[in-house]
Design an enzyme around this catalytic site. Sequence first.
Site, PDB file in Angstrom:
ATOM      1  N   ARG A  98     -18.029 -32.821 -21.037  1.00 52.33           N
ATOM      2  CA  ARG A  98     -19.145 -31.940 -21.452  1.00 52.33           C
ATOM      3  C   ARG A  98     -20.082 -31.553 -20.313  1.00 52.33           C
ATOM      4  NH1 ARG A  98     -18.843 -35.369 -25.810  1.00 52.33           N
ATOM      5  NH2 ARG A  98     -17.896 -34.354 -27.606  1.00 52.33           N
ATOM      6  N   LYS A 120     -21.437 -17.672 -12.542  1.00 53.21           N
ATOM      7  CA  LYS A 120     -20.313 -17.287 -13.414  1.00 53.21           C
ATOM      8  C   LYS A 120     -19.074 -18.057 -12.984  1.00 53.21           C
ATOM      9  CE  LYS A 120     -20.964 -12.404 -13.998  1.00 53.21           C
ATOM     10  NZ  LYS A 120     -20.154 -11.183 -14.090  1.00 53.21           N
ATOM     11  N   GLU A 162     -17.070  -5.937  -0.358  1.00 49.18           N
ATOM     12  CA  GLU A 162     -18.230  -6.347  -1.168  1.00 49.18           C
ATOM     13  C   GLU A 162     -19.516  -6.249  -0.337  1.00 49.18           C
ATOM     14  OE1 GLU A 162     -18.063  -6.919  -4.374  1.00 49.18           O
ATOM     15  OE2 GLU A 162     -16.055  -7.699  -4.815  1.00 49.18           O
ATOM     16  N   LYS A 194     -27.942 -10.858  -3.809  1.00 44.53           N
ATOM     17  CA  LYS A 194     -27.291 -11.350  -5.035  1.00 44.53           C
ATOM     18  C   LYS A 194     -28.261 -12.262  -5.801  1.00 44.53           C
ATOM     19  CE  LYS A 194     -23.619 -12.599  -7.696  1.00 44.53           C
ATOM     20  NZ  LYS A 194     -22.213 -12.817  -7.876  1.00 44.53           N
ATOM     21  N   GLU A 204     -26.461 -11.089 -17.604  1.00 46.56           N
ATOM     22  CA  GLU A 204     -25.855  -9.760 -17.584  1.00 46.56           C
ATOM     23  C   GLU A 204     -26.143  -8.967 -18.860  1.00 46.56           C
ATOM     24  OE1 GLU A 204     -21.810  -8.551 -15.234  1.00 46.56           O
ATOM     25  OE2 GLU A 204     -21.648 -10.091 -16.756  1.00 46.56           O
ATOM     26  N   ARG A 209     -27.601  -6.670 -13.493  1.00 48.11           N
ATOM     27  CA  ARG A 209     -26.479  -7.347 -12.844  1.00 48.11           C
ATOM     28  C   ARG A 209     -25.253  -6.431 -12.786  1.00 48.11           C
ATOM     29  NH1 ARG A 209     -25.303 -13.854 -13.290  1.00 48.11           N
ATOM     30  NH2 ARG A 209     -23.494 -13.834 -11.943  1.00 48.11           N
ATOM     31  N   ASN A 213     -21.400  -3.931 -10.053  1.00 51.55           N
ATOM     32  CA  ASN A 213     -20.075  -3.459 -10.455  1.00 51.55           C
ATOM     33  C   ASN A 213     -19.709  -2.092  -9.898  1.00 51.55           C
ATOM     34  OD1 ASN A 213     -17.914  -4.320 -12.692  1.00 51.55           O
ATOM     35  ND2 ASN A 213     -19.635  -5.731 -12.636  1.00 51.55           N
ATOM     36  N   HIS A 216     -16.116  -1.031  -9.430  1.00 51.60           N
ATOM     37  CA  HIS A 216     -15.287  -2.016 -10.129  1.00 51.60           C
ATOM     38  C   HIS A 216     -14.614  -1.477 -11.390  1.00 51.60           C
ATOM     39  CE1 HIS A 216     -17.001  -4.749  -7.251  1.00 51.60           C
ATOM     40  NE2 HIS A 216     -16.416  -5.804  -7.793  1.00 51.60           N
ATOM     41  N   HIS A 220     -10.961  -2.300 -10.979  1.00 49.30           N
ATOM     42  CA  HIS A 220     -10.283  -3.228 -11.903  1.00 49.30           C
ATOM     43  C   HIS A 220      -9.087  -2.551 -12.570  1.00 49.30           C
ATOM     44  CE1 HIS A 220     -14.011  -6.024 -12.479  1.00 49.30           C
ATOM     45  NE2 HIS A 220     -13.234  -6.454 -11.529  1.00 49.30           N
ATOM     46  N   HIS A 233      -8.548  -7.594  -4.185  1.00 50.66           N
ATOM     47  CA  HIS A 233      -9.685  -7.105  -4.970  1.00 50.66           C
ATOM     48  C   HIS A 233     -10.522  -6.142  -4.121  1.00 50.66           C
ATOM     49  CE1 HIS A 233     -13.030  -7.076  -7.730  1.00 50.66           C
ATOM     50  NE2 HIS A 233     -13.836  -7.529  -6.785  1.00 50.66           N
TER      51      HIS A 233
HETATM   52  N1  LIG Z   1     -17.707 -15.905 -10.346  1.00 51.24           N
HETATM   53  C1  LIG Z   1     -18.017 -14.764  -9.822  1.00 51.24           C
HETATM   54  O1  LIG Z   1     -19.170 -14.299  -9.897  1.00 51.24           O
HETATM   55  C2  LIG Z   1     -16.974 -13.999  -9.090  1.00 51.24           C
HETATM   56  C3  LIG Z   1     -17.319 -12.862  -8.350  1.00 51.24           C
HETATM   57  C4  LIG Z   1     -16.319 -12.210  -7.629  1.00 51.24           C
HETATM   58  C5  LIG Z   1     -15.029 -12.690  -7.659  1.00 51.24           C
HETATM   59  N2  LIG Z   1     -14.719 -13.799  -8.387  1.00 51.24           N
HETATM   60  C6  LIG Z   1     -13.356 -14.349  -8.414  1.00 51.24           C
HETATM   61  O2  LIG Z   1     -13.015 -14.748  -7.100  1.00 51.24           O
HETATM   62  C7  LIG Z   1     -11.596 -14.729  -6.974  1.00 51.24           C
HETATM   63  C8  LIG Z   1     -11.250 -14.123  -5.633  1.00 51.24           C
HETATM   64  O3  LIG Z   1     -11.830 -14.886  -4.611  1.00 51.24           O
HETATM   65  P1  LIG Z   1     -11.256 -14.883  -3.119  1.00 51.24           P
HETATM   66  O4  LIG Z   1     -11.046 -13.504  -2.665  1.00 51.24           O
HETATM   67  O5  LIG Z   1     -12.121 -15.787  -2.327  1.00 51.24           O
HETATM   68  O6  LIG Z   1      -9.771 -15.469  -3.339  1.00 51.24           O
HETATM   69  P2  LIG Z   1      -9.060 -16.869  -3.087  1.00 51.24           P
HETATM   70  O7  LIG Z   1      -9.884 -17.998  -3.517  1.00 51.24           O
HETATM   71  O8  LIG Z   1      -7.700 -16.739  -3.680  1.00 51.24           O
HETATM   72  O9  LIG Z   1      -8.914 -16.915  -1.499  1.00 51.24           O
HETATM   73  C9  LIG Z   1      -8.136 -15.934  -0.837  1.00 51.24           C
HETATM   74  C10 LIG Z   1      -7.087 -16.572   0.080  1.00 51.24           C
HETATM   75  O10 LIG Z   1      -7.729 -17.074   1.243  1.00 51.24           O
HETATM   76  C11 LIG Z   1      -7.341 -18.426   1.478  1.00 51.24           C
HETATM   77  N3  LIG Z   1      -8.483 -19.066   2.131  1.00 51.24           N
HETATM   78  C12 LIG Z   1      -9.692 -19.309   1.579  1.00 51.24           C
HETATM   79  N4  LIG Z   1     -10.550 -19.746   2.521  1.00 51.24           N
HETATM   80  C13 LIG Z   1      -9.855 -19.807   3.678  1.00 51.24           C
HETATM   81  C14 LIG Z   1     -10.210 -20.172   5.012  1.00 51.24           C
HETATM   82  N5  LIG Z   1     -11.455 -20.514   5.342  1.00 51.24           N
HETATM   83  N6  LIG Z   1      -9.239 -20.120   5.954  1.00 51.24           N
HETATM   84  C15 LIG Z   1      -7.982 -19.712   5.635  1.00 51.24           C
HETATM   85  N7  LIG Z   1      -7.606 -19.325   4.410  1.00 51.24           N
HETATM   86  C16 LIG Z   1      -8.540 -19.376   3.442  1.00 51.24           C
HETATM   87  C17 LIG Z   1      -6.992 -18.972   0.123  1.00 51.24           C
HETATM   88  O11 LIG Z   1      -6.102 -20.066   0.213  1.00 51.24           O
HETATM   89  C18 LIG Z   1      -6.323 -17.751  -0.526  1.00 51.24           C
HETATM   90  O12 LIG Z   1      -4.990 -17.667  -0.137  1.00 51.24           O
HETATM   91  C19 LIG Z   1     -11.077 -13.952  -8.169  1.00 51.24           C
HETATM   92  O13 LIG Z   1     -10.465 -14.839  -9.062  1.00 51.24           O
HETATM   93  C20 LIG Z   1     -12.327 -13.344  -8.793  1.00 51.24           C
HETATM   94  O14 LIG Z   1     -12.200 -13.199 -10.195  1.00 51.24           O
HETATM   95  C21 LIG Z   1     -15.673 -14.449  -9.096  1.00 51.24           C
HETATM   96 ZN   LIG Z   2     -15.946  -7.629  -6.774  1.00 54.75          ZN
END
Ligand SMILES: NC(=O)c1ccc[n+]([C@@H]2O[C@H](COP(=O)([O-])OP(=O)(O)OC[C@H]3O[C@@H](n4cnc5c(N)ncnc54)[C@H](O)[C@@H]3O)[C@@H](O)[C@H]2O)c1
Ligand SMILES: [Zn+2]
Length: 328
Positions: A98, A120, A162, A194, A204, A209, A213, A216, A220, A233
């Site tokens: 929990r 989030k 971004e 942010k 949101e 917030r 987007n 996006h 998306h 992305h």
């Molecule tokens: N919660 C939120 O507010 C929010 C906002 C935007 C995106 N997201 C989510 O984030 C995700 C995408 O995040 P991302 O782009 O960081 O992807 P990810 O976590 O998959 O990382 C991208 C790649 O980089 C590699 N990597 C990470 N750090 C590294 C480092 N320092 N050195 C070498 N390799 C490294 C990882 O192993 C992976 O292969 C999506 O699932 C998306 O939905 C969430």
């Molecule tokens: Zn984004």
Amino acid sequence: MIVKHSRGQYPIQFRSFELPQGDIVILTDENLAREYPHLATKNCIVVEAGESSKLVETYIWVCEQMVLYRASRKTKLVALGGGVIGDLGGFVAATYMRGIPFIQVPTTLLAQVDSSVGGKVGLDLAAGKNLIGAFNPPSEVIIDTEFLKTLPERERQCGLAEVLKYGFILDPTILKDVHVVPIETIVRRCIELKKQVVEADEFETLGIRASLNFGHTVGHAIEQFTGYKKYTHGEAISVGMAVEAKIAAQMGLSQPEVTDTVISNLEEHGLPIHAPELEKVEELIELMKRDKKAENGKIAMSLVCSFGDCRLVTDVPTEVIRRALVSG
Ligand SMILES: NC(=O)c1ccc[n+]([C@@H]2O[C@H](COP(=O)([O-])OP(=O)(O)OC[C@H]3O[C@@H](n4cnc5c(N)ncnc54)[C@H](O)[C@@H]3O)[C@@H](O)[C@H]2O)c1
Ligand SMILES: [Zn+2]
């Protein structure tokens, strides 16, 4: 820097990351475990790299690993990785026993400037991304830009899209600074922005917030249409920002120079402004109608009217979208 939320607040610390002492479990992915073996030592759970780790099956496995490590309610989960690890770890922390505290240690540019701040967290279903989730603020965020040195170029570009988005929607000085100031300064500025947005609209509900987007709705749709495989992305939202900038201009919400500047900035950084999939006009429009900002089948977009002024438009005419996609 402190981020306030309805249940309290958390600090964002800009410092070199070292493993915290005490009762912790580390969650990371296989790439990070290989690149930083000294951080993936005791009580470490390693999942596959990539979006596939945001599935419910992985979530259950991670919770079971927590039990094997005898994690209690007092154990801190350290989410060491990109947005995937932050979202998965944050959801595990929201629900394991929990709720347990968790520390975000974002290691990608995208996670540092975006996903690690704002609370989030979530998982994907086969039917769509982030369909399960929670608002679960971390107890702490540690930003160590040294991690970015090992980031593959394509992932860096993804985060840069971004960063430019913040320049377009909130602070145009970023567009110039990104060429001349160190990345640490840019990351800090983006996080400040942010923070302001999420503090003003934590859940949101106010449309504030949603300004994050920009690009996006179209982005998306492109990601979904290509099964999240062809584009990162950042690449998808880069195309999305170019198309949505054209839509704003066609609706008379912005001057054509805004569109030109959005496009030239994306191009300068080697980001795409076009994708062959834009020709799949009707399919993309159908996907946009299922976007979470859409209501009653009306397509919503966060559109940049002038730099620093981004507005949620809740009924973007499909005719205008069609024209922008065709010309895209
Ligand atoms: N919660 C939120 O507010 C929010 C906002 C935007 C995106 N997201 C989510 O984030 C995700 C995408 O995040 P991302 O782009 O960081 O992807 P990810 O976590 O998959 O990382 C991208 C790649 O980089 C590699 N990597 C990470 N750090 C590294 C480092 N320092 N050195 C070498 N390799 C490294 C990882 O192993 C992976 O292969 C999506 O699932 C998306 O939905 C969430
Ligand atoms: Zn984004």
